[in-house]
Design a protein around this motif. Structure first.
Motif, PDB file in Angstrom:
ATOM      1  N   SER A 145       0.901  -1.303  -0.102  1.00 51.69           N
ATOM      2  CA  SER A 145      -0.043  -0.118  -0.037  1.00 51.69           C
ATOM      3  C   SER A 145       0.783   1.305   0.060  1.00 51.69           C
ATOM      4  CB  SER A 145      -0.776  -0.045   1.242  1.00 51.69           C
ATOM      5  OG  SER A 145      -1.765   1.188   1.254  1.00 51.69           O
ATOM      6  N   ARG A 146       0.398   2.220  -0.556  1.00 57.52           N
ATOM      7  CA  ARG A 146       1.251   3.506  -0.782  1.00 57.52           C
ATOM      8  C   ARG A 146       2.829   3.360  -1.251  1.00 57.52           C
ATOM      9  NH1 ARG A 146      -1.414   8.245   0.916  1.00 57.52           N
ATOM     10  NH2 ARG A 146      -3.529   7.921   1.761  1.00 57.52           N
ATOM     11  N   GLY A 147       3.413   3.791  -0.287  1.00 56.39           N
ATOM     12  CA  GLY A 147       4.850   3.722  -0.490  1.00 56.39           C
ATOM     13  C   GLY A 147       5.485   2.476   0.217  1.00 56.39           C
ATOM     14  N   GLY A 148       4.612   1.372   0.688  1.00 55.38           N
ATOM     15  CA  GLY A 148       4.964   0.054   1.326  1.00 55.38           C
ATOM     16  C   GLY A 148       4.537   0.244   2.800  1.00 55.38           C
ATOM     17  N   VAL A 149       4.465  -0.865   3.279  1.00 52.14           N
ATOM     18  CA  VAL A 149       4.243  -0.950   4.766  1.00 52.14           C
ATOM     19  C   VAL A 149       4.900  -2.369   5.359  1.00 52.14           C
ATOM     20  CG1 VAL A 149       2.539  -1.294   6.513  1.00 52.14           C
ATOM     21  CG2 VAL A 149       1.868  -0.014   4.666  1.00 52.14           C
ATOM     22  N   ARG A 150       5.774  -2.101   6.228  1.00 58.78           N
ATOM     23  CA  ARG A 150       6.623  -3.185   6.801  1.00 58.78           C
ATOM     24  C   ARG A 150       5.507  -4.156   7.873  1.00 58.78           C
ATOM     25  NH1 ARG A 150      11.471  -1.539  10.611  1.00 58.78           N
ATOM     26  NH2 ARG A 150      11.683  -3.568  10.509  1.00 58.78           N
ATOM     27  N   THR A 151       5.440  -5.380   7.253  1.00 61.56           N
ATOM     28  CA  THR A 151       4.280  -6.488   7.635  1.00 61.56           C
ATOM     29  C   THR A 151       4.918  -7.468   8.095  1.00 61.56           C
ATOM     30  OG1 THR A 151       2.967  -5.179   5.785  1.00 61.56           O
ATOM     31  CG2 THR A 151       2.193  -7.381   6.845  1.00 61.56           C
ATOM     32  N   VAL A 152       3.894  -8.037   9.120  1.00 55.54           N
ATOM     33  CA  VAL A 152       4.312  -9.393   9.689  1.00 55.54           C
ATOM     34  C   VAL A 152       3.178  -9.896  10.056  1.00 55.54           C
ATOM     35  CG1 VAL A 152       4.325  -8.422  12.151  1.00 55.54           C
ATOM     36  CG2 VAL A 152       5.504 -10.576  11.576  1.00 55.54           C
ATOM     37  N   ALA A 153       2.786 -11.440   9.830  1.00 52.19           N
ATOM     38  CA  ALA A 153       1.559 -12.146  10.117  1.00 52.19           C
ATOM     39  C   ALA A 153       1.873 -12.991  11.315  1.00 52.19           C
ATOM     40  CB  ALA A 153       1.380 -12.800   9.010  1.00 52.19           C
ATOM     41  N   VAL A 154       1.090 -13.055  11.997  1.00 49.15           N
ATOM     42  CA  VAL A 154       0.837 -14.077  13.107  1.00 49.15           C
ATOM     43  C   VAL A 154      -0.538 -14.794  13.002  1.00 49.15           C
ATOM     44  CG1 VAL A 154       0.586 -14.540  15.722  1.00 49.15           C
ATOM     45  CG2 VAL A 154       2.129 -12.663  14.719  1.00 49.15           C
ATOM     46  N   SER A 155      -0.442 -16.206  12.886  1.00 48.43           N
ATOM     47  CA  SER A 155      -1.460 -16.888  12.518  1.00 48.43           C
ATOM     48  C   SER A 155      -1.851 -18.358  13.450  1.00 48.43           C
ATOM     49  CB  SER A 155      -1.466 -17.623  11.045  1.00 48.43           C
ATOM     50  OG  SER A 155      -1.362 -16.513  10.137  1.00 48.43           O
ATOM     51  N   LEU A 156      -3.125 -18.497  13.340  1.00 47.98           N
ATOM     52  CA  LEU A 156      -3.418 -19.813  14.284  1.00 47.98           C
ATOM     53  C   LEU A 156      -3.380 -20.898  13.101  1.00 47.98           C
ATOM     54  CD1 LEU A 156      -6.746 -18.236  15.987  1.00 47.98           C
ATOM     55  CD2 LEU A 156      -4.119 -18.906  17.121  1.00 47.98           C
ATOM     56  N   PRO A 157      -2.530 -22.070  13.911  1.00 44.49           N
ATOM     57  CA  PRO A 157      -2.628 -23.193  12.950  1.00 44.49           C
ATOM     58  C   PRO A 157      -4.222 -23.836  13.092  1.00 44.49           C
ATOM     59  CG  PRO A 157      -1.374 -23.606  14.834  1.00 44.49           C
ATOM     60  CD  PRO A 157      -1.955 -21.980  14.987  1.00 44.49           C
ATOM     61  N   CYS A 158      -4.532 -24.031  11.950  1.00 44.84           N
ATOM     62  CA  CYS A 158      -6.150 -24.643  11.761  1.00 44.84           C
ATOM     63  C   CYS A 158      -6.183 -25.519  10.908  1.00 44.84           C
ATOM     64  CB  CYS A 158      -7.043 -23.231  11.360  1.00 44.84           C
ATOM     65  SG  CYS A 158      -8.446 -23.507  10.978  1.00 44.84           S
ATOM     66  N   ARG A 159      -7.022 -26.733  11.340  1.00 44.73           N
ATOM     67  CA  ARG A 159      -7.045 -27.882  10.387  1.00 44.73           C
ATOM     68  C   ARG A 159      -8.519 -27.404   9.670  1.00 44.73           C
ATOM     69  NH1 ARG A 159      -6.086 -32.545  14.886  1.00 44.73           N
ATOM     70  NH2 ARG A 159      -3.584 -32.277  15.086  1.00 44.73           N
TER      71      ARG A 159
END
Length: 341
Positions: free
Chosen positions: A295-309
């Protein structure tokens, strides 16, 4: 920690992509007393700003999506049966025989040609969506049209069960993420933060794209669920992640190369808080980070996810331990990022 009763309420509400109103109203009811500013955007995103004890050194947006996969009615047959299209990436193998709710609470079931009429070759294959239909019990088009219309949303019917330390429900992707953000917003914050509850993730990341443009953050944490293939018949190196082994951190997927410093910072935050976490052991899938980080000039991004079956099916499964530990990790990670580390 996030309330399981709230999670149940969120999961049992209906909200496929483009029809997130019911979810948004629940979230608004929960966060209004705690947020300093709340905005509903033209596309339907819910943006909530909360002041912390300190002004953020890095403008941070925490993101979760409100929508779920489902179906939509496309055509009503003369005999009252409903044709439909999928909304989001549903595995067609899970569709036949599933109970569903159509439109404004009309019960139905997904049907197909009876098994005793199938050829031996047909029995070995999953049924294409074009050969499936929804039966609401109507005996004619006129009778069906009194209850439903093309464009009506269709959601799976499913349970909400917390036996054995697990959570089984539909729409855990991403109502679990929404529940985590709601609980974080209710707590005192060390730094100012923006919370984005976005629409239409399952159909193209449309909500997060517009939310990131409006918010113009420096950094983002995307809270999600991701596929856990730790089931019978899957080799260890293909299982991606494991239910019960803590929240999942991604270094790359099909849409995003995640910020390397924040990826490592997430592991550090897990160590600092004493929670377990795991790296996602595959470059697969994608989430709202795909739109946010460019987005725009760029956004430093990290993802935290739940393991899901059983992701994107009528009933998914996550661990209560992973659910609560994810919140602990995200809270600490958000503080570190907003604090300028």
């Amino acid at each position: 920690m996030a309330d399981l009763a709230l999670l149940e309420r969120l999961c049992c509400a209906r909200g496929i992509s483009g029809c997130e109103e019911e979810i948004r109203e629940i979230i608004l009811e929960e966060i209004r007393p705690y947020a300093d500013c709340v905005e509903v955007t033209p596309l339907g995103n819910l943006l909530a700003f909360k002041k912390g004890a300190n002004r953020a050194k890095t403008k941070l947006m925490l993101n979760a999506h409100m929508d779920e996969v489902g179906m939509t009615v496309t055509y009503i047959e003369d005999n009252g049966l409903l044709r439909f299209a999928t909304v989001g990436g549903i595995d067609r193998r899970v569709l036949c025989g599933k109970p569903v709710t159509v439109g404004k609470g009309i019960p139905g079931v997904i049907g197909a040609k009876p098994i005793h009429l199938l050829t031996s070759e047909e029995r070995e294959k999953s049924v294409p969506v074009k050969d499936l239909y929804i039966d609401i019990g109507a005996l004619s088009r006129q009778e069906a049209e009194e209850a439903v219309s093309p464009g009506d949303p269709v959601t799976f019917d499913s349970l909400f069960d917390t036996a054995h330390g697990m959570i089984k429900s539909r729409a855990l992707d991403d109502r679990a993420g929404c529940a985590i953000l709601i609980d974080l917003l209710k707590k005192p914050l060390a730094y100012d933060m923006l919370f984005a509850f976005v629409v239409q993730e399952e159909t193209g990341l449309n909500g997060s794209k517009t939310a990131a443009y409006i918010a113009d953050p420096d950094a983002a944490i995307v809270v999600e669920s991701t596929t856990a293939a730790d089931v019978a018949g899957v080799p260890e190196d293909k299982q991606v992640c494991h239910v019960g082994s803590g929240p999942v951190l991604s270094f790359m997927d099909r849409r995003t190369i995640y910020d390397r410093a924040y990826y490592q910072m997430a592991f550090d935050a897990a160590k600092e808080t004493g929670v377990s976490c795991q790296a996602k052991q595959a470059v697969a899938g994608g989430n709202d980070a795909g739109a946010i980080h460019v987005s725009r000039g760029g956004v430093r991004t990290v993802a935290v996810s739940l393991p899901c079956r059983y992701l994107h099916s009528a009933v998914s499964l996550i661990s209560q331990k992973d659910f609560h530990e994810a919140e602990t990790l995200i809270e600490r990670l958000a503080e570190k990022i907003a604090g300028g580390e």
